[in-house]
Design a protein around this motif. Structure first.
Motif, short mmCIF file in Angstrom:
data_model
loop_
_atom_site.label_atom_id
_atom_site.label_comp_id
_atom_site.label_asym_id
_atom_site.label_seq_id
_atom_site.Cartn_x
_atom_site.Cartn_y
_atom_site.Cartn_z
N LYS A 177 -0.06 -0.88 11.62
CA LYS A 177 1.33 -1.10 12.04
C LYS A 177 2.19 0.08 11.63
O LYS A 177 1.72 1.01 10.97
CB LYS A 177 1.84 -2.40 11.40
N GLU A 178 3.45 0.01 11.99
CA GLU A 178 4.43 1.05 11.64
C GLU A 178 4.35 1.37 10.14
O GLU A 178 4.39 0.46 9.31
CB GLU A 178 5.84 0.54 12.02
N GLY A 179 4.19 2.62 9.82
CA GLY A 179 4.16 3.03 8.41
C GLY A 179 2.78 2.96 7.78
O GLY A 179 2.62 3.32 6.61
N VAL A 180 1.78 2.47 8.53
CA VAL A 180 0.40 2.42 8.01
C VAL A 180 -0.42 3.41 8.84
O VAL A 180 -0.79 3.12 9.97
CB VAL A 180 -0.18 0.99 8.09
N ASP A 181 -0.68 4.58 8.28
CA ASP A 181 -1.35 5.63 9.05
C ASP A 181 -2.84 5.33 9.19
O ASP A 181 -3.51 4.93 8.25
CB ASP A 181 -1.15 7.01 8.41
N GLU A 182 -3.32 5.56 10.41
CA GLU A 182 -4.75 5.37 10.71
C GLU A 182 -5.50 6.69 10.48
O GLU A 182 -6.41 6.77 9.66
CB GLU A 182 -4.91 4.90 12.16
N THR A 183 -5.11 7.73 11.23
CA THR A 183 -5.77 9.03 11.11
C THR A 183 -4.72 10.13 11.05
O THR A 183 -3.81 10.16 11.89
CB THR A 183 -6.70 9.28 12.32
N THR B 95 1.25 21.35 7.44
CA THR B 95 1.48 20.86 8.80
C THR B 95 0.59 19.63 8.99
O THR B 95 -0.42 19.49 8.29
CB THR B 95 1.12 21.90 9.89
N ALA B 96 0.96 18.74 9.89
CA ALA B 96 0.14 17.51 10.05
C ALA B 96 0.33 16.91 11.43
O ALA B 96 1.38 17.06 12.06
CB ALA B 96 0.53 16.49 8.99
N GLU B 97 -0.74 16.24 11.88
CA GLU B 97 -0.71 15.52 13.16
C GLU B 97 -1.32 14.15 12.93
O GLU B 97 -2.31 14.02 12.23
CB GLU B 97 -1.54 16.25 14.23
N GLU B 98 -0.69 13.13 13.54
CA GLU B 98 -1.20 11.77 13.38
C GLU B 98 -1.78 11.24 14.69
O GLU B 98 -1.25 11.52 15.76
CB GLU B 98 -0.06 10.84 12.92
N TYR C 296 3.67 13.10 5.49
CA TYR C 296 4.32 12.07 6.31
C TYR C 296 5.52 12.65 7.07
O TYR C 296 5.79 12.27 8.20
CB TYR C 296 4.75 10.88 5.44
N LYS C 297 6.22 13.57 6.43
CA LYS C 297 7.35 14.23 7.11
C LYS C 297 6.82 15.14 8.22
O LYS C 297 7.37 15.18 9.33
CB LYS C 297 8.13 15.06 6.07
N ALA C 298 5.72 15.83 7.92
CA ALA C 298 5.18 16.82 8.87
C ALA C 298 4.66 16.18 10.15
O ALA C 298 4.69 16.82 11.21
CB ALA C 298 4.08 17.64 8.19
N VAL C 299 4.17 14.95 10.08
CA VAL C 299 3.68 14.33 11.32
C VAL C 299 4.83 14.07 12.30
O VAL C 299 4.61 13.89 13.50
CB VAL C 299 2.89 13.01 11.09
N LYS C 300 6.05 14.07 11.77
CA LYS C 300 7.21 13.82 12.64
C LYS C 300 7.96 15.11 12.94
O LYS C 300 8.97 15.09 13.65
CB LYS C 300 8.16 12.85 11.94
N THR C 301 7.52 16.23 12.37
CA THR C 301 8.27 17.47 12.46
C THR C 301 7.36 18.60 12.95
O THR C 301 6.30 18.81 12.34
CB THR C 301 8.79 17.88 11.04
N SER D 220 0.82 -1.23 0.00
CA SER D 220 0.00 0.00 0.00
C SER D 220 0.84 1.26 0.00
O SER D 220 0.39 2.32 -0.46
CB SER D 220 -0.90 0.03 1.24
N GLY D 221 2.06 1.17 0.56
CA GLY D 221 2.92 2.36 0.65
C GLY D 221 2.57 3.27 1.81
O GLY D 221 3.23 4.27 2.04
N GLY D 222 1.51 2.94 2.55
CA GLY D 222 1.10 3.78 3.68
C GLY D 222 -0.24 3.30 4.17
O GLY D 222 -0.56 2.12 4.07
N GLY D 223 -1.04 4.22 4.70
CA GLY D 223 -2.35 3.83 5.20
C GLY D 223 -3.45 4.62 4.56
O GLY D 223 -3.51 4.75 3.32
N ALA D 224 -4.31 5.18 5.41
CA ALA D 224 -5.48 5.91 4.90
C ALA D 224 -5.09 7.05 3.96
O ALA D 224 -5.78 7.32 2.98
CB ALA D 224 -6.27 6.48 6.09
N MET D 225 -3.96 7.71 4.25
CA MET D 225 -3.56 8.85 3.42
C MET D 225 -3.38 8.48 1.96
O MET D 225 -3.84 9.17 1.06
CB MET D 225 -2.25 9.43 3.99
N MET D 226 -2.73 7.33 1.71
CA MET D 226 -2.47 6.88 0.33
C MET D 226 -3.77 6.52 -0.39
O MET D 226 -3.89 6.68 -1.60
CB MET D 226 -1.60 5.62 0.36
#
Ligand code: NAD
Length: 371
Positions: free
Chosen positions: A251-257, A239-242, A358-363, A211-217
Motif C-alpha cells: 500500500k501507499e508508503g510500503v515500498d515493494e522494489t 538517486t532512486a527509482e521505485e 524515499y525522497k529520491a524516488v519522487k525527485t 514498519s515505517g516503510g517496506g522492503a527498504m526498511m
C-alpha cells in the motif's frame, strides 16, 4: 591458490584479523579453554518474536553476555522463556511496567527486538530507566527519530548499539581487511542485492504504522549499510527509482522494489536493489582497479560465502548473534572499539540515506547527502 600454504596463510590472517574468534570458537565448538572469568553483560530481551527467539538461542553459547530478563505483552511466552532460560520472576516485565527496570540491579542492558516503528519510544524509555540499549535494525523509521534516540541515550549516559550482526562476521571483516590493505586497488563499484518474497499480507512488515516503510526498511537496509562498510566511505549523493507491481499488497508508503544508486567521495558508485518481490537476492559485489570481492550469500544467517580475485575466501563460520552479543558485551562493558561501528551514529547514517532514498524516488536527479 588452493595450496595448503595459501590455506594456512588465510587461517593465520583470519586469526589476526579476528582475535575474538578464539572466543567464538570456544563458544561454538566447546574447545577446552580456560573458563572466562571477566565481566558479563546481563541482558533483557524486549519482543519475544522470531528474531528475539533466534537471539536468545544464540546467546546460550555466549561467554560475555547472558540472557537474564524478558519484556513481553504475552504472559504465556514469558512463562515459556522463564522455564527455558531460567529467568526469575523479578526480571520479567510487560510493555506497561518496563520502566520499573530502573530499580533492577540485575539487568545491565535491554535488547529491543520489536516492530521498527516501536523502537523510538521503547529505546527512549529504556534509556530513561538507566539501562544500556541494543536496538534492532532499522534503529527507527526516520533520521529525526534516530537523532532523538541518540540524544536520549547520551543524556541518560547509557550506550546505544544497533544489531548490525554483519559488522562482526568473519568473511565480511576479511574483505574489509583486504580492501584496507589495497588488495582490490582503488574501489570503483559496489553492487548490493537484498530481497525476498514476502508472504502473509497482514504481517506488521506490510503495515506502515509498524514498519515505517517496506522492503527498504527491512531488507534494503542491508545494501545501504553494506555499501558503506564494503566501500569504506559514506555516500555523498543518491538517486532512486521505485517499481510497484502489487499496489494491493504494497500500500501507499510500503515500498515493494526500489533500485538506488549511491555516489561516494572517492569516485565509487553503488548500484543496489531492495525488494519484497523476489527471492535469491543476497549478494554483495565489490570491484576495484586491482581486483574484486564477492559475498554470496552476503547477509543471511549463514553460512556466509565469499570469494575474491585471489580465490575462495576462507574464514570461520560462526553463529552471528553469538559473536555479536559477546562483542557488544565488550563494547558496553570494556569500551572496546569494533572494526565497523555499531553505535547509534552509525545507524543514523543509514536512516539519513533511507530518508533520502524515499525522497529520491519522487525527485528526478541526485539528492545530496551530508552524513
Ligand atoms: P516478529 O513479528 O517475529 O516479532 C516481533 C515481536 O514484537 C513479537 O513478539 C510481537 O508480539 C512483539 N510486539 C510488541 N508490540 C507489538 C505491536 N504493537 N505489534 C506487533 N508486534 C508487537 O518480528 P521479528 O522478525 O522478530 O522482527 C523484530 C525486529 O527485529 C524488527 O525491527 C526487525 O527488523 C528486526 N530483525 C532483525 C534481524 C537481523 O538479522 N538483525 C532479523 C529479523 C528481524
Amino acid at each position: 591458490m588452493n595450496s595448503r600454504r595459501d590455506f594456512l596463510q588465510k587461517i593465520t590472517a583470519a586469526t589476526i584479523a579476528f582475535p575474538f574468534l578464539k572466543m567464538a570458537a570456544h563458544a561454538n565448538n566447546s574447545l577446552n579453554q580456560k573458563p572466562y572469568e571477566g565481566p558479563v553483560l546481563r541482558v533483557a530481551i524486549m519482543g519475544l518474536g522470531s528474531y528475539g527467539t533466534r537471539v536468545a538461542e544464540a546467546m546460550q553459547d555466549c561467554t560475555k553476555a547472558k540472557l537474564v530478563g524478558v519484556i513481553s505483552g504475552t504472559p504465556s511466552k514469558i512463562q515459556t522463556w522463564q522455564s527455558k532460560y531460567g529467568i526469575p520472576e523479578k526480571n520479567c516485565y510487560n510493555y506497561e511496567n518496563f520502566d520499573n527496570i530502573k530499580s533492577n540491579p540485575d539487568i545491565d542492558a535491554v535488547y529491543v527486538i520489536t516492530p521498527n516503528a516501536l523502537h523510538h519510544d521503547e529505546v527512549i524509555r529504556v534509556a530513561k530507566a538507566g539501562k544500556h540499549v541494543i536496538c534492532e535494525k532499522p534503529m527507527s523509521i526516520n533520521a529525526s527519530q534516530g537523532q532523538e534516540m541518540i540524544d536520549a541515550c547520551k543524556k541518560a549516559n547509557v550506550k546505544l548499539l544497533v544489531g548490525y550482526r554483519m559488522h562482526f562476521e568473519p568473511h565480511t571483516l576479511e574483505i574489509i581487511r583486504m580492501r584496507n590493505e589495497g588488495d582490490f586497488g582503488k574501489i570503483l563499484f559496489f553492487q548490493g542485492l537484498s530481497g525476498f518474497t514476502i508472504g502473509d499480507p497482514n504481517q506488521w512488515r506490510l503495515n506502515k504504522k509498524l514498519s515505517g516503510g517496506g522492503a527498504m526498511m527491512d531488507i534494503g537496509i542491508y545494501s545501504v549499510n553494506g555499501s558503506r562498510y564494503m566501500i569504506g566511505e559514506d555516500p555523498i549523493w543518491v538517486t532512486a527509482e521505485e517499481t510497484k507491481n502489487d499496489p494491493v499488497k504494497f500500500k501507499e508508503g510500503v515500498d515493494e522494489t526500489i533500485q538506488f544508486q549511491l555516489g561516494f567521495p572517492g569516485g565509487a558508485v553503488a548500484s543496489c536493489l531492495s525488494t519484497y518481490s523476489m527471492n535469491n537476492l543476497d549478494r554483495f559485489f565489490l570491484n576495484g582497479g586491482g581486483g574484486f570481492a564477492e559475498l554470496n550469500p552476503a547477509t543471511g544467517y549463514g553460512p556466509i560465502r565469499g570469494r575474491t580475485n585471489k580465490g575462495e575466501l576462507v574464514a570461520p563460520i560462526v553463529t552471528h548473534q553469538t559473536v555479536q552479543m559477546d562483542e557488544m558485551a565488550d563494547i558496553i562493558l570494556s569500551g572496546k572499539k569494533p572494526i565497523v561501528p555499531v553505535d547509534g551514529e552509525e545507524a543514523l547514517k543509514d536512516l539519513k540515506i533511507i530518508d533520502a532514498i524515499y525522497k529520491a524516488v519522487k525527485t528526478p536527479g541526485k539528492i545530496k547527502l551530508d552524513l
